[in-house]
Design a protein around this motif. Structure first.
Motif, PDB file in Angstrom:
ATOM      1  N   ALA A 123       0.833  -1.207   0.000  1.00  0.00           N
ATOM      2  CA  ALA A 123       0.000   0.000   0.000  1.00  0.00           C
ATOM      3  C   ALA A 123       0.867   1.257   0.000  1.00  0.00           C
ATOM      4  O   ALA A 123       0.546   2.251  -0.656  1.00  0.00           O
ATOM      5  CB  ALA A 123      -0.921   0.000   1.218  1.00  0.00           C
ATOM      6  N   SER A 126       2.080   1.621  -3.626  1.00  0.00           N
ATOM      7  CA  SER A 126       1.056   2.061  -4.592  1.00  0.00           C
ATOM      8  C   SER A 126       0.675   3.527  -4.353  1.00  0.00           C
ATOM      9  O   SER A 126       0.414   4.272  -5.310  1.00  0.00           O
ATOM     10  CB  SER A 126      -0.188   1.177  -4.512  1.00  0.00           C
ATOM     11  N   ASN A 127       0.681   3.972  -3.092  1.00  0.00           N
ATOM     12  CA  ASN A 127       0.351   5.376  -2.811  1.00  0.00           C
ATOM     13  C   ASN A 127       1.429   6.324  -3.317  1.00  0.00           C
ATOM     14  O   ASN A 127       1.137   7.314  -3.974  1.00  0.00           O
ATOM     15  CB  ASN A 127       0.141   5.575  -1.310  1.00  0.00           C
ATOM     16  N   GLU A 184      -5.963   0.664  -2.233  1.00  0.00           N
ATOM     17  CA  GLU A 184      -5.680   0.435  -3.659  1.00  0.00           C
ATOM     18  C   GLU A 184      -6.901   0.749  -4.525  1.00  0.00           C
ATOM     19  O   GLU A 184      -6.782   1.268  -5.632  1.00  0.00           O
ATOM     20  CB  GLU A 184      -5.255  -1.022  -3.860  1.00  0.00           C
ATOM     21  N   LYS A 188      -6.129   3.565  -7.627  1.00  0.00           N
ATOM     22  CA  LYS A 188      -6.151   3.203  -9.052  1.00  0.00           C
ATOM     23  C   LYS A 188      -7.146   4.029  -9.861  1.00  0.00           C
ATOM     24  O   LYS A 188      -7.146   3.967 -11.095  1.00  0.00           O
ATOM     25  CB  LYS A 188      -6.476   1.709  -9.215  1.00  0.00           C
TER      26      LYS A 188
END
Length: 535
Positions: A123, A126-127, A184, A188
């Motif tokens: 996480a 992805s951030n 997520e 996205k």
């Protein structure tokens, strides 16, 4: 307002907010009123001064967006508002490489986003990858992650963040709402689809809904137990619900508090402060660190590319008169290119004195002669400037109209162009202006690099290799004393070259009902509602 110089300008609609220094907030006693112990339950309504426009914490840039956004997300770290120390939140510990280019975080176990997915190293990756992709839509995030190379998932609870060069400010940046973590399922999505909905964080409140120009609704998250190490309460928030209600007109906000329609208000107008106090409504205030309210130069314009013109404007503005006339005792004139509550601040007030004769001399040297109407001309063209500003802070128009009058006395004609906060960034990117009015709040002095480095967004179209070099050294210095020296030099260059004309320091002023307790400021003077309760 006891100062006889403080008066209402006939054509100006005053308003305000006030405050203090790092660790020094004031209150008239809301937290001690009521007499009952903290307890769960209740629905608090807070009045905002403007529409948030976008409540995605990674894109939000103004206080009225940040107040609701902050409640939805947790950050890797937190910053103690009293000491400035960085402390654990989602990360229980961290290591920083000697050259401040690699940061390794160990995450707490058991934290989840409100959709049930885990807060883990993936996480984090992805951030941070997502914020870099947001680019200019995340003005603060793009500067915090400048030079970002990658995040490596070492294991479920260990993430290594690497930059292509030293980045000393990054650890403090991980305490901000901008680098708060989202699930997520949110990351996205396209940027515009997460401004009003679809926001899933791991914070103590969840987003129920956002109706533009009306309200933001949030609800307590049951089972939350991984708050900041600074918080006294280790569990879910006390309040059942939060409503952030948009009430743009300051008098209506004050009236709504006095009539009990809302429980707390932001953007208390200076002229309303005394009335609220005298009728038993506590005020709470804290100074904002970062860039003071002032004019930022667009150096690409024909007139403002002239150093002597910029230096003349620095001398022509009477900052004390602006504070005495437009604001309240809660405010103070700017004394540097950083607010006095910012780490690394240096008092340069000797460079910011009101000197109309000196301003006139500089304009004479630059070839600008006084015309029959009092406005200076050169080569048949008037010394006419355009200032753009946003209507997100009540006293803006009042302050700018006074500055307009002050500059006219030196022979400078000013046109003011207002906009919504949503259109302001687009206007700056378009570049059809000479000066942009505004401020930026951040505790870390790297905010100077965000505002004035030609290597970042560079909305002022600056090209100053000496300043860039100093800002690069500031960003890479891991030794506090060495970094402070570079920060001091950068403040001086920004003032001496007139890239910024600072006017006054922002203060955040809240008006509260006596039944509101423990509504506290973060280090950046933004709000945290986790421990707030109603009696």
């Amino acid at each position: 307002m006891s100062d006889p110089r403080r008066r209402a300008l006939p054509s100006l609609a005053a308003v305000t907010v006030l405050s203090l220094a790092l660790g020094a907030c004031s209150s008239s006693g809301a937290d001690s009123a009521g007499g009952s112990a903290p307890h769960s339950g209740g629905h608090l309504t807070f009045a905002l001064a403007s529409d948030p426009i976008c409540v995605d914490p990674q894109q939000a840039g103004n206080n009225d967006a940040i107040y609701p956004a902050r409640q939805i997300v947790d950050s890797l770290t937190d910053q103690d508002p009293k000491t400035g120390k960085i402390v654990p939140w989602l990360a229980t510990s961290w290591k920083v490489s000697e050259d401040a280019s690699v940061f390794t975080f160990t995450l707490r176990k058991g934290a989840t986003f409100s959709d049930g997915t885990p807060v883990n190293a993936r996480a984090v990756k992805s951030n941070f990858d997502g914020i870099v992709k947001l680019g200019a839509k995340s003005v603060l995030g793009s500067s915090y992650l400048a030079g970002y190379k990658s995040t490596t998932v070492i294991d479920d609870h260990t993430a290594k963040v690497t930059f292509d060069s030293p980045n000393a400010q990054f650890l403090q940046a991980t305490s901000t709402f901008t680098l708060g973590l989202l699930a997520e399922s949110t990351v996205k999505l396209p940027a515009e689809k997460r401004c009003t909905d679809n926001l899933i964080g791991s914070g103590p409140f969840t987003l129920d809904g956002y109706t533009p120009n009306k309200s933001v609704e949030e609800r307590r998250r049951p089972g939350y137990s991984w708050g900041s190490s600074l918080w006294k309460r280790k569990g879910p928030a006390y309040l059942d619900r939060l409503t952030f209600k948009v009430i743009p007109e300051s008098g209506v906000r004050t009236g709504s508090l006095q009539s009990g329609q809302v429980d707390a208000i932001g953007g208390v107008a200076p002229q309303d402060e005394a009335g609220l106090k005298s009728t038993g409504f506590p005020l709470k205030s804290r100074a904002n660190p970062g860039l003071p309210f002032g004019l930022t130069t667009n150096a690409a314009r024909p007139i403002t590319k002239d150093l002597k013109v910029r230096q003349a404007i620095q001398k022509a503005i009477d900052r004390q008169e602006v504070v005495d006339t437009v604001l309240s005792d809660s405010y103070r004139p700017a004394t540097s290119s950083l607010a006095s509550t910012t780490s690394g601040y240096k008092d340069l007030s000797d460079r910011l004195g009101h000197d109309p004769a000196g301003a006139g001399k500089l304009l004479d040297e630059a070839g600008w002669r006084t015309g029959p109407d009092g406005i200076r001309t050169k080569g048949g063209k008037k010394l006419a400037l355009k200032i753009i500003w946003a209507s997100n802070f009540g006293p803006n128009q009042t302050a700018l109209e006074l500055i307009q009058q002050q500059l006219k006395k030196t022979g400078i004609q000013v046109t003011l162009q207002s906009s919504t906060i949503g259109d302001y960034v687009a206007l700056r990117q378009k570049g059809d202006y000479d000066f942009a009015w505004g401020n930026t709040t951040r505790v870390d002095p790297d905010i100077l690099r965000t505002g004035y480095s030609s290597k970042l967004l560079n909305l002022g179209h600056l090209s100053d290799h000496a300043l860039d070099s100093v800002l690069d050294k500031e960003a890479s210095a891991s030794d506090p004393a060495e970094r402070a020296a570079h920060v001091a030099e950068a403040q001086q260059i920004v003032l001496d070259k007139g890239y910024q004309i600072p006017v006054f320091e922002l203060t955040t002023v809240l008006g509260l009902s006596k039944k509101v307790h423990d509504l506290d400021f973060e280090a950046s003077s933004r709000l945290q509602f986790h421990e707030t309760w109603l009696s």
